[in-house]
Design a protein around this motif. Structure first.
Motif, mmCIF file in Angstrom:
data_model
loop_
_atom_site.group_PDB
_atom_site.id
_atom_site.type_symbol
_atom_site.label_atom_id
_atom_site.label_comp_id
_atom_site.label_asym_id
_atom_site.label_seq_id
_atom_site.Cartn_x
_atom_site.Cartn_y
_atom_site.Cartn_z
ATOM 1 N N SER A 110 0.803 -1.230 0.000
ATOM 2 C CA SER A 110 0.000 0.000 0.000
ATOM 3 C C SER A 110 0.833 1.276 0.000
ATOM 4 N N GLY A 111 2.067 1.170 0.474
ATOM 5 C CA GLY A 111 2.884 2.367 0.649
ATOM 6 C C GLY A 111 2.656 3.057 1.983
ATOM 7 N N HIS A 112 1.705 2.548 2.775
ATOM 8 C CA HIS A 112 1.371 3.140 4.072
ATOM 9 C C HIS A 112 2.219 2.473 5.159
ATOM 10 N N VAL A 113 3.460 2.853 5.208
ATOM 11 C CA VAL A 113 4.490 2.223 6.027
ATOM 12 C C VAL A 113 4.365 2.615 7.498
ATOM 13 N N GLN A 114 4.735 1.687 8.370
ATOM 14 C CA GLN A 114 4.860 1.972 9.797
ATOM 15 C C GLN A 114 6.332 1.856 10.189
ATOM 16 N N HIS A 115 6.945 2.998 10.505
ATOM 17 C CA HIS A 115 8.318 3.021 10.999
ATOM 18 C C HIS A 115 8.257 2.865 12.514
ATOM 19 N N VAL A 116 8.836 1.806 13.029
ATOM 20 C CA VAL A 116 8.735 1.474 14.447
ATOM 21 C C VAL A 116 9.672 2.357 15.260
ATOM 22 N N LYS A 117 9.095 3.018 16.268
ATOM 23 C CA LYS A 117 9.856 3.876 17.168
ATOM 24 C C LYS A 117 10.133 3.197 18.505
ATOM 25 N N ALA A 118 9.183 2.349 18.975
ATOM 26 C CA ALA A 118 9.351 1.667 20.265
ATOM 27 C C ALA A 118 8.447 0.439 20.297
ATOM 28 N N VAL A 119 8.884 -0.569 21.038
ATOM 29 C CA VAL A 119 8.095 -1.787 21.229
ATOM 30 C C VAL A 119 8.128 -2.134 22.709
ATOM 31 N N SER A 120 6.957 -2.441 23.264
ATOM 32 C CA SER A 120 6.858 -2.811 24.680
ATOM 33 C C SER A 120 5.946 -4.021 24.832
ATOM 34 N N LEU A 121 6.172 -4.765 25.899
ATOM 35 C CA LEU A 121 5.254 -5.830 26.295
ATOM 36 C C LEU A 121 4.483 -5.359 27.503
ATOM 37 N N ASP A 122 3.228 -5.807 27.624
ATOM 38 C CA ASP A 122 2.472 -5.460 28.823
ATOM 39 C C ASP A 122 2.972 -6.304 29.995
ATOM 40 N N CYS A 123 2.421 -6.041 31.166
ATOM 41 C CA CYS A 123 2.902 -6.673 32.396
ATOM 42 C C CYS A 123 2.753 -8.190 32.388
ATOM 43 N N ASP A 124 1.781 -8.716 31.645
ATOM 44 C CA ASP A 124 1.571 -10.164 31.585
ATOM 45 C C ASP A 124 2.295 -10.823 30.422
ATOM 46 N N GLY A 125 2.844 -10.037 29.504
ATOM 47 C CA GLY A 125 3.519 -10.587 28.335
ATOM 48 C C GLY A 125 2.562 -11.120 27.289
ATOM 49 N N ASP A 126 1.272 -10.725 27.394
ATOM 50 C CA ASP A 126 0.307 -11.258 26.432
ATOM 51 C C ASP A 126 -0.218 -10.220 25.441
ATOM 52 N N THR A 127 0.389 -9.036 25.436
ATOM 53 C CA THR A 127 0.052 -8.004 24.466
ATOM 54 C C THR A 127 1.304 -7.188 24.161
ATOM 55 N N ILE A 128 1.463 -6.867 22.885
ATOM 56 C CA ILE A 128 2.597 -6.063 22.420
ATOM 57 C C ILE A 128 2.066 -4.676 22.059
ATOM 58 N N LEU A 129 2.814 -3.645 22.418
ATOM 59 C CA LEU A 129 2.492 -2.282 22.021
ATOM 60 C C LEU A 129 3.582 -1.792 21.085
ATOM 61 N N LEU A 130 3.181 -1.437 19.871
ATOM 62 C CA LEU A 130 4.112 -0.843 18.916
ATOM 63 C C LEU A 130 3.798 0.633 18.812
ATOM 64 N N LYS A 131 4.787 1.470 19.018
ATOM 65 C CA LYS A 131 4.657 2.903 18.766
ATOM 66 C C LYS A 131 5.372 3.153 17.448
ATOM 67 N N VAL A 132 4.602 3.687 16.490
ATOM 68 C CA VAL A 132 5.106 3.822 15.131
ATOM 69 C C VAL A 132 4.925 5.236 14.609
ATOM 70 N N ASP A 133 5.650 5.535 13.546
ATOM 71 C CA ASP A 133 5.365 6.728 12.761
ATOM 72 C C ASP A 133 4.651 6.222 11.519
ATOM 73 N N GLN A 134 3.350 6.453 11.475
ATOM 74 C CA GLN A 134 2.502 5.959 10.393
ATOM 75 C C GLN A 134 2.594 6.894 9.199
ATOM 76 N N VAL A 135 2.941 6.339 8.046
ATOM 77 C CA VAL A 135 2.932 7.089 6.793
ATOM 78 C C VAL A 135 1.622 6.770 6.086
ATOM 79 N N GLY A 136 0.781 7.776 5.893
ATOM 80 C CA GLY A 136 -0.516 7.542 5.262
ATOM 81 C C GLY A 136 -1.492 6.935 6.247
#
Length: 116
Positions: free
Chosen positions: A68-94
């Motif tokens: 699509s060209g709608h790229v996500q440049h990853v700035k940070a990645v974290s796991l929640d306290c239980d390790g069952d969810t990932i949080l991606l902080k991105v710079d979304q293009v488009g």
């Protein structure tokens, strides 16, 4: 190469070996989408800086923006306290959503009727 064993040990996967990944715009906090990752998708994301997910419908990896060209440049990645969810902080293009919207969470709010 594969996912760092220390990171892999922290993950709690569902029955399909997947972990939900919440994707957020890094500078505004806007929630963009939810996708799924397995160990390989997380490894690719961490080592390339490009958001890589597992498509449950296609049973294949996809790098956000490759078609699509709608790229996500990853700035940070974290796991929640239980390790069952990932949080991606991105710079979304488009746009982030496959419908062409900025976010997948703009279909309108649901009414909350419970009293505070």
């Amino acid at each position: 190469m594969s996912l760092d064993p220390e990171i892999a040990a922290r993950l709690k996967r569902n029955g399909d070996g997947l972990v939900p990944a919440i994707v957020q715009q890094y500078d505004s906090g806007e929630v963009l989408m939810l996708a799924w990752m397995d160990d390989e998708a997380l490894h690719r994301t961490l080592t390339t800086g490009r958001a890589t997910y597992w498509s449950r419908s296609r049973s294949a990896y996809w790098v956000k923006g490759d078609t699509s060209g709608h790229v996500q440049h990853v700035k940070a990645v974290s796991l929640d306290c239980d390790g069952d969810t990932i949080l991606l902080k991105v710079d979304q293009v488009g746009v982030a959503c496959h419908t062409g919207d900025r976010t997948c969470f703009d279909a309108g709010p649901l009414e909350v009727t419970a009293a505070p």
